[in-house]
Scaffold this motif. Structure first.
Motif, PDB file in Angstrom:
ATOM      1  N   LYS A 142       0.840  -1.206   0.000  1.00  0.00           N
ATOM      2  CA  LYS A 142       0.000   0.000   0.000  1.00  0.00           C
ATOM      3  C   LYS A 142       0.873   1.253   0.000  1.00  0.00           C
ATOM      4  O   LYS A 142       0.581   2.237  -0.688  1.00  0.00           O
ATOM      5  CB  LYS A 142      -0.924  -0.016   1.216  1.00  0.00           C
ATOM      6  CG  LYS A 142      -1.775   1.235   1.362  1.00  0.00           C
ATOM      7  CD  LYS A 142      -2.597   1.214   2.642  1.00  0.00           C
ATOM      8  CE  LYS A 142      -3.337   2.528   2.792  1.00  0.00           C
ATOM      9  NZ  LYS A 142      -3.012   3.256   3.981  1.00  0.00           N
ATOM     10  N   MET A 143       1.961   1.208   0.763  1.00  0.00           N
ATOM     11  CA  MET A 143       2.848   2.361   0.841  1.00  0.00           C
ATOM     12  C   MET A 143       3.602   2.570  -0.478  1.00  0.00           C
ATOM     13  O   MET A 143       3.864   3.706  -0.860  1.00  0.00           O
ATOM     14  CB  MET A 143       3.818   2.213   2.014  1.00  0.00           C
ATOM     15  CG  MET A 143       3.124   2.302   3.366  1.00  0.00           C
ATOM     16  SD  MET A 143       4.271   2.142   4.751  1.00  0.00           S
ATOM     17  CE  MET A 143       5.078   3.756   4.698  1.00  0.00           C
ATOM     18  N   VAL A 144       3.933   1.465  -1.159  1.00  0.00           N
ATOM     19  CA  VAL A 144       4.553   1.581  -2.483  1.00  0.00           C
ATOM     20  C   VAL A 144       3.551   2.209  -3.443  1.00  0.00           C
ATOM     21  O   VAL A 144       3.875   3.154  -4.177  1.00  0.00           O
ATOM     22  CB  VAL A 144       5.016   0.198  -3.005  1.00  0.00           C
ATOM     23  CG1 VAL A 144       5.384   0.273  -4.478  1.00  0.00           C
ATOM     24  CG2 VAL A 144       6.187  -0.319  -2.183  1.00  0.00           C
ATOM     25  N   LYS A 145       2.322   1.706  -3.434  1.00  0.00           N
ATOM     26  CA  LYS A 145       1.272   2.213  -4.322  1.00  0.00           C
ATOM     27  C   LYS A 145       0.998   3.698  -4.055  1.00  0.00           C
ATOM     28  O   LYS A 145       0.713   4.467  -4.975  1.00  0.00           O
ATOM     29  CB  LYS A 145      -0.011   1.399  -4.134  1.00  0.00           C
ATOM     30  CG  LYS A 145      -1.063   1.670  -5.160  1.00  0.00           C
ATOM     31  CD  LYS A 145      -2.241   0.720  -5.000  1.00  0.00           C
ATOM     32  CE  LYS A 145      -3.263   0.988  -6.090  1.00  0.00           C
ATOM     33  NZ  LYS A 145      -4.398   0.069  -5.995  1.00  0.00           N
ATOM     34  N   SER A 146       1.099   4.115  -2.801  1.00  0.00           N
ATOM     35  CA  SER A 146       0.898   5.521  -2.429  1.00  0.00           C
ATOM     36  C   SER A 146       2.107   6.392  -2.768  1.00  0.00           C
ATOM     37  O   SER A 146       2.059   7.608  -2.603  1.00  0.00           O
ATOM     38  CB  SER A 146       0.619   5.641  -0.929  1.00  0.00           C
ATOM     39  OG  SER A 146      -0.554   4.958  -0.585  1.00  0.00           O
ATOM     40  N   GLY A 147       3.202   5.753  -3.182  1.00  0.00           N
ATOM     41  CA  GLY A 147       4.396   6.509  -3.558  1.00  0.00           C
ATOM     42  C   GLY A 147       5.265   6.931  -2.393  1.00  0.00           C
ATOM     43  O   GLY A 147       6.131   7.798  -2.553  1.00  0.00           O
ATOM     44  N   LEU A 148       5.055   6.320  -1.213  1.00  0.00           N
ATOM     45  CA  LEU A 148       5.807   6.721  -0.017  1.00  0.00           C
ATOM     46  C   LEU A 148       7.163   6.027   0.107  1.00  0.00           C
ATOM     47  O   LEU A 148       8.100   6.594   0.666  1.00  0.00           O
ATOM     48  CB  LEU A 148       4.982   6.437   1.241  1.00  0.00           C
ATOM     49  CG  LEU A 148       3.643   7.161   1.338  1.00  0.00           C
ATOM     50  CD1 LEU A 148       2.855   6.653   2.548  1.00  0.00           C
ATOM     51  CD2 LEU A 148       3.856   8.665   1.404  1.00  0.00           C
ATOM     52  N   ILE A 149       7.244   4.792  -0.403  1.00  0.00           N
ATOM     53  CA  ILE A 149       8.463   3.991  -0.253  1.00  0.00           C
ATOM     54  C   ILE A 149       8.761   3.245  -1.546  1.00  0.00           C
ATOM     55  O   ILE A 149       7.908   3.129  -2.423  1.00  0.00           O
ATOM     56  CB  ILE A 149       8.346   2.967   0.900  1.00  0.00           C
ATOM     57  CG1 ILE A 149       7.208   1.981   0.619  1.00  0.00           C
ATOM     58  CG2 ILE A 149       8.197   3.648   2.245  1.00  0.00           C
ATOM     59  CD1 ILE A 149       7.221   0.738   1.486  1.00  0.00           C
ATOM     60  N   THR A 150       9.990   2.731  -1.601  1.00  0.00           N
ATOM     61  CA  THR A 150      10.364   1.785  -2.646  1.00  0.00           C
ATOM     62  C   THR A 150      10.816   0.496  -1.967  1.00  0.00           C
ATOM     63  O   THR A 150      11.298   0.526  -0.819  1.00  0.00           O
ATOM     64  CB  THR A 150      11.510   2.319  -3.528  1.00  0.00           C
ATOM     65  OG1 THR A 150      12.662   2.559  -2.706  1.00  0.00           O
ATOM     66  CG2 THR A 150      11.096   3.585  -4.262  1.00  0.00           C
ATOM     67  N   LEU A 151      10.646  -0.605  -2.659  1.00  0.00           N
ATOM     68  CA  LEU A 151      11.113  -1.905  -2.190  1.00  0.00           C
ATOM     69  C   LEU A 151      12.074  -2.461  -3.231  1.00  0.00           C
ATOM     70  O   LEU A 151      11.742  -2.508  -4.414  1.00  0.00           O
ATOM     71  CB  LEU A 151       9.938  -2.880  -2.013  1.00  0.00           C
ATOM     72  CG  LEU A 151       8.862  -2.479  -1.012  1.00  0.00           C
ATOM     73  CD1 LEU A 151       7.723  -3.508  -1.036  1.00  0.00           C
ATOM     74  CD2 LEU A 151       9.434  -2.364   0.385  1.00  0.00           C
TER      75      LEU A 151
END
Length: 165
Positions: free
Chosen positions: A86-95
């Motif tokens: 969800k955080m990746v989709k929101s643009g907050l983090i990268t994995l």
């Protein structure tokens, strides 16, 4: 008086006993703390508590593995893993895959993640400052030491507890 009639005296006795019940008090205090943090984070940009903690931890220690995040937060690895997409989709983090250990995933912040952290950080800093108006640094240190001991106790095995005389 029948068993179905309220007995205020017995209720008052029970309330006093529960006031000293560490197990229920810790649980209730944890719930109150989370509720307060959720309200503050809503005012500070709408992050969840887990999102906030991930952003904060990665900003200060990152890039960091999912396992390290869970360890820092004293949280379940699966809880952290569930929120990351969800955080990746929101643009907050990268994995990304850890180049040193391909089994591990590294979490890092995006510029948007840094901005979300910076929006929420002043609100959460005010919370920590407000706490210092109610407790001294020494009292907080003492409280943390008690929590460490209580945490150790809560991790004792069933056999260790049942074998206590």
């Amino acid at each position: 008086m029948t068993r179905l009639d309220p007995d205020r005296k017995r209720l008052d006795v029970r309330r006093r006993r529960e006031t000293a019940n560490l197990f229920s008090r810790v649980s209730a205090t944890y719930a109150a703390s989370r509720s307060q943090a959720q309200r503050l984070l809503k005012a500070g940009g709408g992050l969840s508590i887990v999102e906030w903690r991930i952003l904060w931890d990665v900003l200060e220690a990152g890039p960091i593995t999912v396992r390290e995040l869970a360890d820092l937060q004293k949280s379940d690895h699966s809880l952290i893993s569930r929120i990351l997409p969800k955080m990746v989709k929101s643009g907050l983090i990268t994995l990304t895959r850890d180049t040193k250990d391909g089994r591990q995933t590294l979490v890092d912040l995006t510029q948007q993640g840094i901005a979300a952290y910076e929006k929420a950080a002043p609100v959460m800093a005010k919370r920590r400052a407000a706490l210092l108006k109610h407790f001294s640094k020494e009292e907080i240190d003492q409280w943390v030491a008690y929590l460490d001991r209580f945490d150790h106790f809560c991790r004792l095995s069933v056999d260790e507890i049942l074998d206590t005389d």
